[in-house]
Scaffold this active site. Structure first.
Site, PDB file in Angstrom:
ATOM      1  N   CYS A 119      59.777  30.414  29.814  1.00  7.94           N
ATOM      2  CA  CYS A 119      59.159  29.301  29.077  1.00  7.94           C
ATOM      3  C   CYS A 119      57.703  29.048  29.477  1.00  7.94           C
ATOM      4  O   CYS A 119      56.991  28.308  28.797  1.00  7.94           O
ATOM      5  CB  CYS A 119      59.983  28.037  29.246  1.00  7.94           C
ATOM      6  SG  CYS A 119      61.695  28.267  28.771  1.00  7.94           S
ATOM      7  N   HIS A 252      55.520  22.290  27.247  1.00  8.13           N
ATOM      8  CA  HIS A 252      56.690  23.060  26.834  1.00  8.13           C
ATOM      9  C   HIS A 252      57.739  22.076  26.331  1.00  8.13           C
ATOM     10  O   HIS A 252      57.976  21.033  26.947  1.00  8.13           O
ATOM     11  CB  HIS A 252      57.209  23.867  28.029  1.00  8.13           C
ATOM     12  CG  HIS A 252      58.541  24.488  27.776  1.00  8.13           C
ATOM     13  ND1 HIS A 252      58.810  25.212  26.644  1.00  8.13           N
ATOM     14  CD2 HIS A 252      59.692  24.482  28.508  1.00  8.13           C
ATOM     15  CE1 HIS A 252      60.065  25.637  26.683  1.00  8.13           C
ATOM     16  NE2 HIS A 252      60.619  25.195  27.798  1.00  8.13           N
ATOM     17  N   ASN A 282      64.369  23.929  22.161  1.00  2.00           N
ATOM     18  CA  ASN A 282      63.579  24.663  23.157  1.00  2.00           C
ATOM     19  C   ASN A 282      63.433  26.111  22.680  1.00  2.00           C
ATOM     20  O   ASN A 282      64.414  26.855  22.636  1.00  2.00           O
ATOM     21  CB  ASN A 282      64.305  24.596  24.506  1.00  2.00           C
ATOM     22  CG  ASN A 282      63.574  25.310  25.622  1.00  2.00           C
ATOM     23  OD1 ASN A 282      62.650  26.096  25.379  1.00  2.00           O
ATOM     24  ND2 ASN A 282      63.983  25.064  26.848  1.00  2.00           N
TER      25      ASN A 282
HETATM   26  O1  UT7 Z   1      63.082  25.740  29.175  1.00  2.00           O
HETATM   27  C1  UT7 Z   1      63.220  25.845  30.549  1.00  2.00           C
HETATM   28  C2  UT7 Z   1      63.346  24.561  31.141  1.00  2.00           C
HETATM   29  N1  UT7 Z   1      64.659  23.985  30.888  1.00  2.00           N
HETATM   30  C3  UT7 Z   1      64.768  22.696  31.001  1.00  2.00           C
HETATM   31  O2  UT7 Z   1      63.792  22.025  31.196  1.00  2.00           O
HETATM   32  C4  UT7 Z   1      66.147  22.057  30.980  1.00  2.00           C
HETATM   33  C5  UT7 Z   1      66.198  21.015  32.053  1.00  2.00           C
HETATM   34  N2  UT7 Z   1      67.436  20.273  32.089  1.00  2.00           N
HETATM   35  C6  UT7 Z   1      67.784  19.380  31.138  1.00  2.00           C
HETATM   36  O3  UT7 Z   1      67.083  19.223  30.153  1.00  2.00           O
HETATM   37  C7  UT7 Z   1      69.011  18.556  31.347  1.00  2.00           C
HETATM   38  O4  UT7 Z   1      69.466  18.717  32.675  1.00  2.00           O
HETATM   39  C8  UT7 Z   1      70.158  18.919  30.377  1.00  2.00           C
HETATM   40  C9  UT7 Z   1      69.794  18.455  28.965  1.00  2.00           C
HETATM   41  C10 UT7 Z   1      70.430  20.393  30.391  1.00  2.00           C
HETATM   42  C11 UT7 Z   1      71.443  18.172  30.784  1.00  2.00           C
HETATM   43  O5  UT7 Z   1      71.206  16.761  30.815  1.00  2.00           O
HETATM   44  P1  UT7 Z   1      71.704  15.905  32.058  1.00  2.00           P
HETATM   45  O6  UT7 Z   1      71.339  14.513  31.777  1.00  2.00           O
HETATM   46  O7  UT7 Z   1      71.150  16.556  33.306  1.00  2.00           O
HETATM   47  O8  UT7 Z   1      73.261  16.044  31.943  1.00  2.00           O
HETATM   48  P2  UT7 Z   1      74.269  16.605  33.042  1.00  2.00           P
HETATM   49  O9  UT7 Z   1      74.106  18.062  33.236  1.00  2.00           O
HETATM   50  O10 UT7 Z   1      74.205  15.707  34.237  1.00  2.00           O
HETATM   51  O11 UT7 Z   1      75.667  16.345  32.328  1.00  2.00           O
HETATM   52  C12 UT7 Z   1      76.153  15.023  32.116  1.00  2.00           C
HETATM   53  C13 UT7 Z   1      77.507  15.099  31.447  1.00  2.00           C
HETATM   54  C14 UT7 Z   1      78.481  16.037  32.146  1.00  2.00           C
HETATM   55  O12 UT7 Z   1      79.768  15.443  32.077  1.00  2.00           O
HETATM   56  P3  UT7 Z   1      80.376  14.679  33.352  1.00  2.00           P
HETATM   57  O13 UT7 Z   1      80.415  15.709  34.447  1.00  2.00           O
HETATM   58  O14 UT7 Z   1      79.395  13.573  33.636  1.00  2.00           O
HETATM   59  O15 UT7 Z   1      81.703  14.231  32.865  1.00  2.00           O
HETATM   60  C15 UT7 Z   1      78.484  17.276  31.269  1.00  2.00           C
HETATM   61  O16 UT7 Z   1      79.691  17.993  31.332  1.00  2.00           O
HETATM   62  O17 UT7 Z   1      77.360  15.602  30.113  1.00  2.00           O
HETATM   63  C16 UT7 Z   1      78.278  16.677  29.898  1.00  2.00           C
HETATM   64  N3  UT7 Z   1      77.699  17.604  28.939  1.00  2.00           N
HETATM   65  C17 UT7 Z   1      77.843  17.469  27.606  1.00  2.00           C
HETATM   66  N4  UT7 Z   1      78.529  16.581  26.866  1.00  2.00           N
HETATM   67  C18 UT7 Z   1      78.468  16.725  25.528  1.00  2.00           C
HETATM   68  C19 UT7 Z   1      76.889  18.655  29.181  1.00  2.00           C
HETATM   69  N5  UT7 Z   1      76.518  19.229  28.031  1.00  2.00           N
HETATM   70  C20 UT7 Z   1      77.093  18.524  27.041  1.00  2.00           C
HETATM   71  C21 UT7 Z   1      77.083  18.611  25.635  1.00  2.00           C
HETATM   72  N6  UT7 Z   1      77.773  17.699  24.930  1.00  2.00           N
HETATM   73  N7  UT7 Z   1      76.382  19.556  24.985  1.00  2.00           N
END
Ligand code: UT7
Length: 325
Positions: A119, A252, A282
């Site tokens: 990215c 980005h 993205n």
């Molecule tokens: O391009 C390169 C750079 N990439 C990035 O910048 C990505 C950076 N990371 C992010 O943008 C975020 O970390 C994400 C969008 C990937 C995830 O968001 P988050 O607020 O960090 O969520 P999380 O990983 O803490 O997940 C929270 C909850 C989890 O459930 P529990 O464990 O709290 O019960 C996940 O299992 O959300 C759940 N979850 C989803 N639920 C519904 C994860 N993905 C999904 C989904 N739909 N698609």
């Protein structure tokens, strides 16, 4: 010898198939993968993404983006003397997608190569093109970011497959007597290979390992906000500029929350940030030039504006470029 390089035209292209969150949620439900529009919007700001048809490659997406950039610059393909393409989803293992794009443009002879910095690829590519122009080895470069990330997504993994899309963006970067690119700051830290990777490889005629994207989203998020601020401040310092002088921050486009945090740390209001993540998702190396072209064509970004482009991604890689548009 020219002292500077300057962007003389921008272009972009999105494949026609647009999937709203509702469309994707329905497709994933058919696989037993549960997600929702509410979760995707709240956690990322993404509302829709574009996916290329199965037979469409990164160089196919790059071609119309490059043609639009050349048309905006008033440049014919024959005048291009350097092609750099940032991509992590090239058409083939080799030759480079840049060589394939060169052929599709109907030209031959000029150097053409890919840059692989995920990215951060576009800020890496722009920095290399600027250095080659200032060194006198090129005068009119085509710098492209193009990706078909839909090919490397695991549609059984809801934590990643809802985040990415396909697309391409391009600029023509020309030798100039007036300052365009003012400063850049690039970094990599290979200790973090495992937090964002596609670990498969080709060997003995077979794919070894898993050729689908893996990401520890939280680890990437935490690293991203810190390094983006560092790169932005370092780039501004090199050019003797202050954050409040920036007309447009063009980050980005991975997650609206990362962009909000980046803007807040620089004390920039969000109305100085070009945001396209809602409609594009993205698109990795394509996201910055796509956002730049969107900003230009919507009339926001004007000639003479001070732009800060910044990227972060797998590697771990990150960097920023400050320029007078
Ligand atoms: O391009 C390169 C750079 N990439 C990035 O910048 C990505 C950076 N990371 C992010 O943008 C975020 O970390 C994400 C969008 C990937 C995830 O968001 P988050 O607020 O960090 O969520 P999380 O990983 O803490 O997940 C929270 C909850 C989890 O459930 P529990 O464990 O709290 O019960 C996940 O299992 O959300 C759940 N979850 C989803 N639920 C519904 C994860 N993905 C999904 C989904 N739909 N698609």
């Amino acid at each position: 010898m020219p002292t500077y390089s300057r962007i003389s035209g921008t272009g972009s292209y999105l494949p026609p198939r647009r999937l709203s969150n509702a469309d994707l949620v329905a497709e994933l439900a058919g696989r037993g993968v549960e997600t929702s529009d509410e979760w995707i919007v709240a956690r990322t700001g993404i509302e829709a993404r574009h996916f290329a048809a199965p037979d469409v490659t990164s160089s196919d997406l790059a071609l119309p983006a490059a043609q639009a950039a050349m048309q905006a610059a008033g440049v014919e393909p024959q005048q291009i003397d350097l092609i750099i393409m940032a991509t992590s989803t090239p058409d083939m293992v080799f030759p480079s997608a840049a060589c394939i794009l060169q052929h599709k443009l109907g030209i031959a002879g000029c150097p053409a190569f890919d840059i692989q910095a995920v990215c951060s690829g576009f800020v890496y590519a722009l920095t290399v093109a600027d250095a080659m122009i200032r060194a006198g080895t090129a005068t009119r470069a085509l710098v492209v970011g193009a990706e078909v990330f839909s090919r490397i997504l695991d549609f059984n993994d809801r934590t990643t497959c809802v985040l990415f899309g396909d697309g391409a963006g391009a600029v023509v970067l020309e030798a100039s007597d007036t300052p365009g690119l003012l400063a850049s700051d690039l970094h990599a830290d290979g200790r973090h290979v495992g937090i964002l990777c596609v670990p498969g490889n080709v060997s003995g005629g077979r794919v070894l390992g898993d050729p689908l994207l893996k990401m520890d989203g939280q680890a990437v998020f935490k690293l991203a906000v810190g390094v983006l601020e560092d790169a932005a401040r370092a780039t501004l310092a090199k050019a003797g500029k202050a954050p409040e002088e920036i007309d447009w921050l063009i980050p980005h486009q991975a997650n609206i929350r990362i962009m909000q945090s980046a803007a807040k740390r620089l004390r920039l209001p969000m109305d100085k940030v070009v945001v396209t993540v809602a409609q594009h998702g993205n698109t990795s190396a394509a996201s910055i030039p796509l956002a730049l072209d969107h900003g230009v064509r919507s009339g926001k970004v004007r000639k003479g504006d001070l732009l800060l482009l910044e990227g972060v991604g797998g590697g771990f890689t990150w960097g920023a470029v400050l320029l007078n548009f």
